[in-house]
Design a protein around this motif. Structure first.
Motif, short mmCIF file in Angstrom:
data_model
loop_
_atom_site.label_atom_id
_atom_site.label_comp_id
_atom_site.label_asym_id
_atom_site.label_seq_id
_atom_site.Cartn_x
_atom_site.Cartn_y
_atom_site.Cartn_z
N TYR A 195 0.83 -1.21 0.00
CA TYR A 195 0.00 0.00 0.00
C TYR A 195 0.86 1.26 0.00
O TYR A 195 1.77 1.42 0.83
N GLY A 196 0.60 2.16 -0.95
CA GLY A 196 1.29 3.44 -1.02
C GLY A 196 2.71 3.38 -1.52
O GLY A 196 3.42 4.40 -1.49
N GLU A 197 3.13 2.23 -2.04
CA GLU A 197 4.53 2.10 -2.45
C GLU A 197 4.67 1.66 -3.91
O GLU A 197 5.61 0.96 -4.28
N TYR A 198 3.72 2.10 -4.75
CA TYR A 198 3.86 1.87 -6.19
C TYR A 198 3.07 2.95 -6.94
O TYR A 198 2.10 3.51 -6.44
N SER A 199 3.53 3.24 -8.14
CA SER A 199 2.77 4.07 -9.07
C SER A 199 1.92 3.15 -9.93
O SER A 199 2.26 1.98 -10.12
N LEU A 200 0.87 3.69 -10.50
CA LEU A 200 -0.06 2.86 -11.25
C LEU A 200 -0.44 3.51 -12.57
O LEU A 200 -0.65 4.73 -12.63
N CYS A 201 -0.53 2.69 -13.61
CA CYS A 201 -1.12 3.10 -14.88
C CYS A 201 -2.06 1.99 -15.33
O CYS A 201 -1.63 0.83 -15.44
N VAL A 202 -3.32 2.31 -15.56
CA VAL A 202 -4.30 1.35 -16.06
C VAL A 202 -4.64 1.74 -17.49
O VAL A 202 -5.22 2.81 -17.72
N SER A 203 -4.26 0.90 -18.43
CA SER A 203 -4.43 1.27 -19.83
C SER A 203 -4.22 0.07 -20.74
O SER A 203 -3.38 -0.78 -20.47
N THR A 204 -4.97 0.01 -21.80
CA THR A 204 -4.67 -0.94 -22.87
C THR A 204 -3.34 -0.55 -23.49
O THR A 204 -3.02 0.65 -23.62
N LEU A 205 -2.55 -1.52 -23.88
CA LEU A 205 -1.27 -1.23 -24.52
C LEU A 205 -1.50 -0.95 -26.00
O LEU A 205 -1.53 -1.84 -26.83
N GLU A 206 -1.66 0.31 -26.31
CA GLU A 206 -1.83 0.74 -27.70
C GLU A 206 -1.11 2.07 -27.87
O GLU A 206 -0.88 2.80 -26.90
N PRO A 207 -0.76 2.43 -29.12
CA PRO A 207 0.15 3.57 -29.33
C PRO A 207 -0.29 4.90 -28.75
O PRO A 207 0.52 5.63 -28.18
N ARG A 208 -1.57 5.26 -28.89
CA ARG A 208 -1.95 6.61 -28.45
C ARG A 208 -1.95 6.78 -26.94
O ARG A 208 -2.02 7.90 -26.44
N LYS A 209 -1.85 5.68 -26.20
CA LYS A 209 -1.79 5.77 -24.74
C LYS A 209 -0.42 6.26 -24.26
O LYS A 209 -0.27 6.62 -23.09
N ARG A 210 0.56 6.23 -25.12
CA ARG A 210 1.92 6.73 -24.84
C ARG A 210 2.57 6.03 -23.64
O ARG A 210 3.31 6.64 -22.87
#
Length: 373
Positions: A195-210
């Motif tokens: 808890y509180g010790e990671y960054s998060l990105c929730v996203s499909t892996l596609e080009p425009r998501k960068r």
């Protein structure tokens, strides 16, 4: 008012447009007292209970269950029968396209990425829009968009009058809310997360998501910061992502990156609420629902300064240019380390998210439908 909602997007597991369609369908059923008639349309047939499609891994199996009617007859007769049964109803498609049997109707256009960034989409999707979207626009009586930014794009790109397009924001489910360590520690530990010790990105892996830009910027953080708060990626594999997968594998080998793949719906709110920061540098979104879900979860957010994302963040997120490596890296460091900014962002984010709910989205959508009933 007699309403028909197309539910073709209800294919489990729910993501994106499927989530939007499900939230409308479920909230409409609680608002049935305000409707003279409510029917659900799936792949050319009537569906009795949309929830059945979410209990099956194959949507086609649902069509043969009790409550769905599949008419086997020549196409022109099938189309005539469907047109007759739809007479007197308002038809709403939450997924870009009207069935050929529908003349008139309301259509939700979530974004114009397939037109503005065709290189970031599979060929099959581009052809699908080339073959059918113009016909839908000719037959639609009104359009709904997820944001004012997309509404303006549709006006400019297709020459539609402003009066024929309504922007209605999406919502965050009640499951997305701030949680303390006691609520999520055990669930996170099953994934090796703290808890509180990671960054998060929730996203499909596609080009425009960068995501590739995000990984490059994260790699350029001070080593101690990168290792203290490793980056966690969650989302399906998507498309055009072979080189990105190589970046991910290198980051995992070096110990500062975790790729979880698709995450079950029940775990996702816990994953959000346990993050120190949420990072979403997509170059283009029709709304950017993950940003809203992160803010609702009480997590500081970094997102892009383009398309609808500043509108959704509404002053609660750090905005960065996703294609500017230095600014993106500096923004990530600020979101992770600036205590004063973080607290203000958390407070503002929860406030913004509290005003954007799926119930509000459904009620406003019904109001638009009533105008054309």
């Amino acid at each position: 008012m007699k309403l028909i909602l197309a539910v073709d997007a209800l294919i489990p597991p729910l993501t994106g447009i499927g989530r939007y369609a499900w939230e409308l369908a479920s909230h409409y059923q609680t608002l049935r007292d305000d409707l003279d008639s409510m029917r659900f349309f799936f792949a050319g047939r009537w569906i009795g209970d949309p929830a059945e499609m979410l209990q099956s891994q194959r949507a086609e199996a649902v069509a043969s269950k009790r409550g769905a009617t599949h008419v086997r007859m020549p196409e022109r007769w099938h189309r005539w029968r469907m047109q007759r049964e739809m007479c007197g109803h308002i038809f709403h498609s939450p997924n870009y396209f009207l069935p050929e049997s529908v003349n008139g109707g309301i259509v939700t256009v979530h974004d114009l990425s397939v037109f503005k960034y065709p290189e970031t989409h599979p060929i099959a999707r581009i052809k699908h829009f080339e073959n059918g979207f113009a016909s839908t626009l000719k037959r639609a009586s009104h359009l709904i968009t997820d944001s004012e930014a997309t509404r303006r794009e549709v006006i400019d790109y297709f020459g539609w009058s402003a009066e024929r397009i309504t922007a209605i924001s999406l919502g965050a489910r009640p499951e997305f809310h701030p949680r303390d360590v006691r609520e999520v520690a055990i669930a996170l530990s099953e994934y090796g997360l703290v808890y509180g010790e990671y960054s998060l990105c929730v996203s499909t892996l596609e080009p425009r998501k960068r995501i590739d830009r995000l990984l490059a910027a994260y790699l350029d953080l001070p080593s101690s910061l990168r290792m203290r708060y490793p980056l966690v990626l969650a989302g399906s594999a998507g498309w055009l992502s072979d080189s990105l997968r190589e970046q991910i594998e290198r980051g995992e080998r070096d110990g500062w990156l975790r790729y979880l793949g698709f995450v079950e719906e029940a775990f996702l709110p816990l994953l959000y609420s346990g993050a120190r920061a949420f990072l979403f540098p997509s170059v283009y979104e029709g709304f950017g629902l993950p940003v809203l879900e992160a803010m609702a979860s009480g997590v500081p957010v970094l997102t892009s300064n383009s398309s609808s994302l500043p509108e959704v963040a509404s002053g609660a997120a750090w905005l960065a240019e996703p294609d500017d490596h230095d600014l993106l890296r500096e923004g990530i460091e600020r979101v992770l380390c600036d205590a004063l900014w973080r607290q203000a962002a958390i407070t503002r984010g929860v406030q913004v998210a509290s005003t954007l709910t799926w119930e509000r989205c459904a009620k406003r959508t019904l109001e638009v439908c009533r105008r054309f009933a």
